[in-house]
Design an enzyme around this catalytic site. Structure first.
Site, PDB file in Angstrom:
ATOM      1  N   HIS A 228       0.878  -1.184   0.000  1.00  0.00           N
ATOM      2  CA  HIS A 228       0.000   0.000   0.000  1.00  0.00           C
ATOM      3  C   HIS A 228       0.908   1.224   0.000  1.00  0.00           C
ATOM      4  O   HIS A 228       1.597   1.493  -0.968  1.00  0.00           O
ATOM      5  CB  HIS A 228      -0.937  -0.118   1.204  1.00  0.00           C
ATOM      6  CG  HIS A 228      -2.050   0.878   1.262  1.00  0.00           C
ATOM      7  ND1 HIS A 228      -2.381   1.701   0.226  1.00  0.00           N
ATOM      8  CD2 HIS A 228      -2.924   1.188   2.274  1.00  0.00           C
ATOM      9  CE1 HIS A 228      -3.416   2.459   0.581  1.00  0.00           C
ATOM     10  NE2 HIS A 228      -3.753   2.175   1.827  1.00  0.00           N
ATOM     11  N   HIS A 267      -2.036  -2.328  -9.805  1.00  0.00           N
ATOM     12  CA  HIS A 267      -3.049  -1.724  -8.945  1.00  0.00           C
ATOM     13  C   HIS A 267      -4.226  -2.665  -8.825  1.00  0.00           C
ATOM     14  O   HIS A 267      -4.576  -3.338  -9.792  1.00  0.00           O
ATOM     15  CB  HIS A 267      -3.520  -0.377  -9.526  1.00  0.00           C
ATOM     16  CG  HIS A 267      -4.178   0.478  -8.507  1.00  0.00           C
ATOM     17  ND1 HIS A 267      -5.515   0.382  -8.223  1.00  0.00           N
ATOM     18  CD2 HIS A 267      -3.670   1.420  -7.688  1.00  0.00           C
ATOM     19  CE1 HIS A 267      -5.799   1.240  -7.265  1.00  0.00           C
ATOM     20  NE2 HIS A 267      -4.701   1.885  -6.922  1.00  0.00           N
ATOM     21  N   ASP A 318       2.679   5.785  -6.937  1.00  0.00           N
ATOM     22  CA  ASP A 318       3.942   5.730  -6.192  1.00  0.00           C
ATOM     23  C   ASP A 318       5.162   5.756  -7.099  1.00  0.00           C
ATOM     24  O   ASP A 318       6.254   6.113  -6.667  1.00  0.00           O
ATOM     25  CB  ASP A 318       3.989   4.468  -5.319  1.00  0.00           C
ATOM     26  CG  ASP A 318       2.925   4.506  -4.253  1.00  0.00           C
ATOM     27  OD1 ASP A 318       2.752   5.574  -3.648  1.00  0.00           O
ATOM     28  OD2 ASP A 318       2.240   3.496  -4.039  1.00  0.00           O
TER      29      ASP A 318
END
Ligand SMILES: CC(C)(COP(=O)(O)OP(=O)(O)OC[C@H]1O[C@@H](n2cnc3c(N)ncnc32)[C@H](O)[C@@H]1OP(=O)(O)O)[C@@H](O)C(=O)NCCC(=O)NCCS
Length: 396
Positions: A228, A267, A318
């Site tokens: 995460h 994802h 990210d």
């Protein structure tokens, strides 16, 4: 219950409604309260987006000025919170610092509440708590990075907005406008993402009618994991391992042969690309130019095209945010705490929404342990026999 009834990882399960954000993987879009996140990132301050998430609409000038005044009033790191952070070992992960600091802030605020029956709070109380957490988090994150570098804390500056002041408290110098802008965009992009693991954790805790601080502290724990929030930190470790663009091919051959997960890619919801990536990549490009670091862009682009080409798995937020934070000067360990400072807005909006129409979140499980068995020599007593008899009765 059959195996097909079990939704491992709750994949594909719609657990509730939300009016806060809409993730649409089909159209590759993310809306906050109806607004595309890209539009918000290009036109709004993070303070305005926080207001939007909490209240449902963008603020007018007066409302924004009020929020900014309150945010400035709560920017200072309370002495006892600083002392609590100092108790956390310097080589502990900074997310442990953040968790500890927020836990103490909650305990102090709720001291004297008297009973666990009245901790969940009214919407007004929780909105005020949310603004205070949003306001103090930059001081917590900045202090953490400075203390690890052996630097003295920097006091906040009332003449700077949220993003500029955050950078000021971290680096002790004013950042250029392009840097502030890229940082502001990243905070907006990280602010909210529907029922992700940490937000769902916060909602589970809120659903027990626990307090907002406990829900936020639980969310921090969920965000710490590398699947995460920890992924932006992991991206930089990968960049460090690879070194430069020409090493990407051999590095990737070996990583894929070892079945490693390539952090910053993939994802749970978006399977054809994360809608936030192009906006953050554009912000990264401005930083690459500002700091004159074409090597970073070359490594970024080569790894992306090689990995997408081989696996068809696209980058998530990210991936561009890790190198962007690195260029700004944040330590790799500070990346996930930065995510907390942004996502606290979404978490708290969800906590208030959950409490607004609450149902205890308590799923079922399918047991796959040993069949019923008994302790040798055990003789059931009357209560056990009665319970067994009641279990045989049909449910009325
Ligand atoms: C985000 C993530 C947990 C999504 O997981 P998911 O929806 O459960 O997808 P899965 O992990 O089941 O992956 C499906 C397949 O793609 C592969 N895959 C997914 N992401 C991958 C990655 N980053 N690197 C290599 N392979 C990956 C899996 O190995 C799996 O392959 P398999 O079917 O051969 O076993 C996963 O993509 C991941 O671990 N990414 C890296 C961590 C990361 O960047 N997290 C931030 C998320 S915003």
């Amino acid at each position: 219950m059959t195996d097909t009834d079990i939704k491992k990882g709750l994949a594909g399960v719609v657990a509730d409604t939300t009016a806060i954000s809409k993730v649409n993987p089909e159209t590759n879009s993310l809306l906050y309260r109806g607004y595309p996140v890209q539009e918000l990132a290009s036109t709004q301050s993070f303070e305005a987006v926080a207001y939007l998430l909490w209240n449902g609409d963008l603020p007018d000038e007066t409302q924004l000025a009020q929020l900014r005044a309150t945010e400035r009033a709560y920017r200072h790191l309370p002495a006892e919170v600083r002392a609590a952070i100092d108790l956390v070992p310097l080589d502990a992960h900074p997310m442990d610092e953040v968790r500890t600091a927020l836990s103490l802030i909650g305990a102090k605020d709720l001291a004297g509440t008297g009973s666990v029956l009245d901790v969940s709070g009214s919407t007004e109380e929780n909105l005020a708590r949310s603004v205070r957490l949003f306001a103090v988090l930059p001081a917590i994150v900045a202090y953490g990075q400075r203390r690890r570098r052996g630097q003295q804390p920097v006091e906040p500056r009332d003449d700077l907005d949220y993003a500029a002041n955050f950078l000021w408290m971290t680096f002790g110098e004013e950042s250029d406008a392009v840097v502030v802008d890229a940082f502001n965009r990243s905070m907006i992009l990280y602010a909210e993402h529907s029922f992700n693991a940490s937000t769902f954790t916060a909602r589970v805790i809120a659903s027990t009618l626990s307090d907002l601080y406990s829900a936020v502290v639980g969310a921090v724990g969920a965000l710490k994991g590398p699947l995460h929030g920890g992924a932006n930190e992991a991206v930089l470790h990968i960049f460090d391992e690879i070194g430069s663009a020409e090493n990407v091919g051999p590095w990737l051959d070996e990583a894929l042969a070892q079945k490693r997960k390539i952090m910053g890619f993939g994802h749970r919801v978006y399977k054809r690309g994360d809608s936030r990536v192009p906006t953050m990549k554009a912000a990264l490009d401005t930083l690459v130019e500002h700091y004159d670091r074409p090597d970073v862009a070359a490594l970024y682009d080569t790894l992306e095209s090689e990995f997408v080409g081989r696996k068809g798995i696209y980058p998530n937020l990210d991936y561009p945010s890790g190198p962007a934070y690195n260029l700004i000067g944040f330590d790799t360990l500070t990346f996930t705490p930065l995510f907390v400072a942004a996502r606290v807005t979404g978490w708290t909006a969800h906590i208030m929404e959950q409490l607004g129409s609450n149902a205890l979140i308590r799923p079922l499980s399918a047991y796959n342990g040993p069949d019923e068995r008994h302790i040798d020599g055990y003789v059931p007593d009357a209560a056990a026999l009665e319970a067994a008899e009641r279990a045989e009765e049909p449910v009325a």
